[in-house]
Enzyme design. Structure first.
Site, PDB file in Angstrom:
ATOM      1  CE  LYS B  25      -3.715  -1.775   2.540  1.00  0.00           C
ATOM      2  NZ  LYS B  25      -4.823  -2.271   3.674  1.00  0.00           N
ATOM      3  CB  ILE B  27       4.361   0.281  -3.565  1.00  0.00           C
ATOM      4  CG1 ILE B  27       5.459  -0.611  -3.145  1.00  0.00           C
ATOM      5  CG2 ILE B  27       4.816   1.246  -5.571  1.00  0.00           C
ATOM      6  CD1 ILE B  27       5.706  -1.338  -4.701  1.00  0.00           C
ATOM      7  NE  ARG B  78      -6.902 -12.897  -4.123  1.00  0.00           N
ATOM      8  CZ  ARG B  78      -7.919 -13.559  -3.903  1.00  0.00           C
ATOM      9  NH1 ARG B  78      -8.584 -13.159  -3.637  1.00  0.00           N
ATOM     10  NH2 ARG B  78      -7.390 -15.319  -3.798  1.00  0.00           N
ATOM     11  CB  SER B 117     -10.864 -23.273 -14.478  1.00  0.00           C
ATOM     12  OG  SER B 117     -10.003 -22.300 -14.335  1.00  0.00           O
ATOM     13  CD  GLU B 142      -0.381 -17.891  -4.270  1.00  0.00           C
ATOM     14  OE1 GLU B 142       0.200 -19.556  -4.685  1.00  0.00           O
ATOM     15  OE2 GLU B 142      -1.241 -17.931  -4.275  1.00  0.00           O
ATOM     16  CB  ILE B 156     -18.162 -16.265  -9.899  1.00  0.00           C
ATOM     17  CG1 ILE B 156     -18.026 -14.568  -9.618  1.00  0.00           C
ATOM     18  CG2 ILE B 156     -18.973 -16.722  -9.507  1.00  0.00           C
ATOM     19  CD1 ILE B 156     -19.809 -13.856  -8.402  1.00  0.00           C
ATOM     20  CG  HIS B 158     -12.683 -18.401  -3.555  1.00  0.00           C
ATOM     21  ND1 HIS B 158     -11.492 -19.369  -3.279  1.00  0.00           N
ATOM     22  CD2 HIS B 158     -13.204 -19.170  -3.004  1.00  0.00           C
ATOM     23  CE1 HIS B 158     -10.813 -20.056  -2.152  1.00  0.00           C
ATOM     24  NE2 HIS B 158     -12.120 -19.848  -0.966  1.00  0.00           N
TER      25      HIS B 158
END
Lengths: 210, 210, 210, 210
Positions: B25, B27, B78, B117, B142, B156, B158
């Site tokens: 955040k 950055i 994320r 998918s 990750e 959705i 997920h």
């Protein structure tokens, strides 16, 4: 730093304060999650206002170019403790990180060496590397460690210094010293309660073992 | 890790997520404060639930001892971008930090190589050192980088995977693929608008200079 | 309001935004905690910048005295939904509170009546009473309800309008309309997936009962 | 409330705590933004743990059905002040809202009537209406107003009561009383400094006018 673009200049300090707050609050959460006593009660942080930076530079005769390396508290972190001896436990937690994510420059013990005004706190000056979008930058930061009573006193003194522009009248100075002693007495009383508790526990555990 | 004390085990992961969120955040704030375009729109983070960790370990046949080094997304970050090409700008910002406050283990480009998918995202697996009250610990994390449209689709998918326990019925799978294409079309349209804008600007600037 | 003291003027608007965010996020938390589906994905809020308020007043020919009662979006709340029909569920949740902690002034359905530009959202204009240190003040606020795809599109359009000062070139306007259609197609696809899921569930439940 | 579904039961209390925190912090922000002194230093809030609610119900002989109307501090708000007289200013700010967004049930002045233990605070018990997804619900909440020194003392006493399960040994009780007096002395000293300052100002202003 002739054309000091303050906004840009302060960004890594703001980032450092945010990161250090998250890191130090993390220690508290970690200890509490493992049911251990946390010597950290709470953590606050702030970046010094431009007007205060300039004022400090003027007071100490720093040129604008020297601000970065001589004004050590542009990034400021404050750690509040419940008990007097927690302060030295927090110091150890910071020393543990020395050479890892921060570098201790020097320390000042204004508890063992109280200021004339009555001010008490433990200060650790650190270098802290910040990763920015334009590369790494190492900045200076000041970590103040104090009890809640010390903090209460210091907050009042700070607003008086602000009000009187560092010229607090003598009679109020005197009153402040008396208040500093009351704060210190409160810390001592609390510390003794804690000792009493620890003794009580040891006694209890010894008895239970026989 | 026979007697997995989950609570304690997850603490450094929680700390890593908090620190990485503040750093990424930062950055965005930095770029916006300097009036530059930020390829980062917003950042979220989470620690994987114990049930999901165990499920993943079971699915891949990891023993409890292997969880720490093989489940790479216990700490998950994320980063959402507005435009497709922002994803690769964010990747560069992360690569810049490699060897400083984080270490890139490997990267996976599920944008150039979309999953069957329909799933699209850019993944960076990193090692991240966390300083705890009991010393340093290096954990895996990750970082997923995606556009808002990719994120919408993935959310959705997920929840459907969760609902159908990884066995989404064929007809819904088909619909999901169509939706993934609609999301991709939206990203392409937006990207073209951006190109148009950049071209318009270059044209304007060239003209102004003559 | 001749001598518009902006700072003071905006305080109740800032307070209203904070309170409405907490209240609407509360609905999401409540539904999730009871394992019910929440039509609210996330909530944001902002107070309009002084420059934007003045610009809007000028554009519509409002005198400074009229700003308070005619600029309806000084306090702005945005509610993001996953699916198209969630928008109308959120509207019902707001209507339920009408006459309690807020008062609906009017509503505008820019989904059924898309703007020429391609803009889609559902707007609810409310009166909201704020308790201040100096008594109660009733202010106007605009609640925008939209899907994530609509929000994505609107964000881009907003920054283009800002860039081109409300004069977006024709070719970019055309591209924006195409993008709006892509966003709408994505919403429709997602909605159909949802229907498929609900049908699948009903079928399953009917079978289980026999 | 035979089958107390705690999770669901506590939701409106959590919502009330969030809303009251935002509202009371709002007063502080409002006063500071208008350069007026804020009697509110900071605000915290918490929902009582289920185990503590049950314990309290047992101690006072409340049946499960009576918990809702008799345990008045399930939702708890704490307002910290710098100076003793700020407490009564905060009380006035709450009384101003009576009949608007909250309803005062009764007040208890544990400052003028210190508890035997040494405990000092001002309590206001209120009814607060919460709008939920399933309609309005009115809950009870306790607002505690205290100085920082009172809060410091109360925090220690609370953790001792927790440790000793309400049976603090006599010698520690004695020490706690001494500490309560030290805290009170600190508050008195600070209050006198404040008086001195106000007098100094009045004197200064009188002189300047001649």
């Amino acid at each position: 730093m002739q054309d000091l673009q303050w906004n840009k200049f302060l960004i890594p300090y703001e980032q450092a304060v945010e990161e250090l707050k998250v890191k130090l609050k993390g220690i508290r959460n970690e200890l509490r999650a493992t049911s251990e006593y946390s010597p950290i009660e709470f953590v606050t942080g702030r970046v010094k206002k431009v007007s205060s930076i300039l004022e400090k530079a003027k007071r100490y005769g720093f040129s604008p170019d020297e601000i970065e390396e001589k004004v050590e508290d542009i990034a400021g972190i404050r750690i509040m403790c419940q008990f007097l001896d927690d302060i030295y436990k927090v110091r150890e937690l910071i020393r543990q990180r020395d050479g890892k994510d921060l570098y201790i420059v020097y320390e000042k013990d204004y508890i063992k060496n109280k200021k004339d005004s009555g001010y008490q706190s433990y200060h650790v000056i650190i270098k802290y590397p910040v990763q920015s979008a334009f590369g790494e930058k190492e900045i200076l930061a000041e970590i103040q460690i104090r009890t809640l009573a010390m903090n209460f006193w210091a907050t009042i003194e700070h607003s008086l210094n602000y009000k009187y522009k560092e010229n607090i009248p003598e009679n109020i100075k005197e009153r402040l010293k008396i208040a500093a002693e009351a704060a210190q007495r409160l810390d001592m009383e609390m510390w003794q309660i804690r000792d009493e508790i620890i003794n009580a526990q040891t006694l209890f555990e010894t008895k239970s073992n026989t």
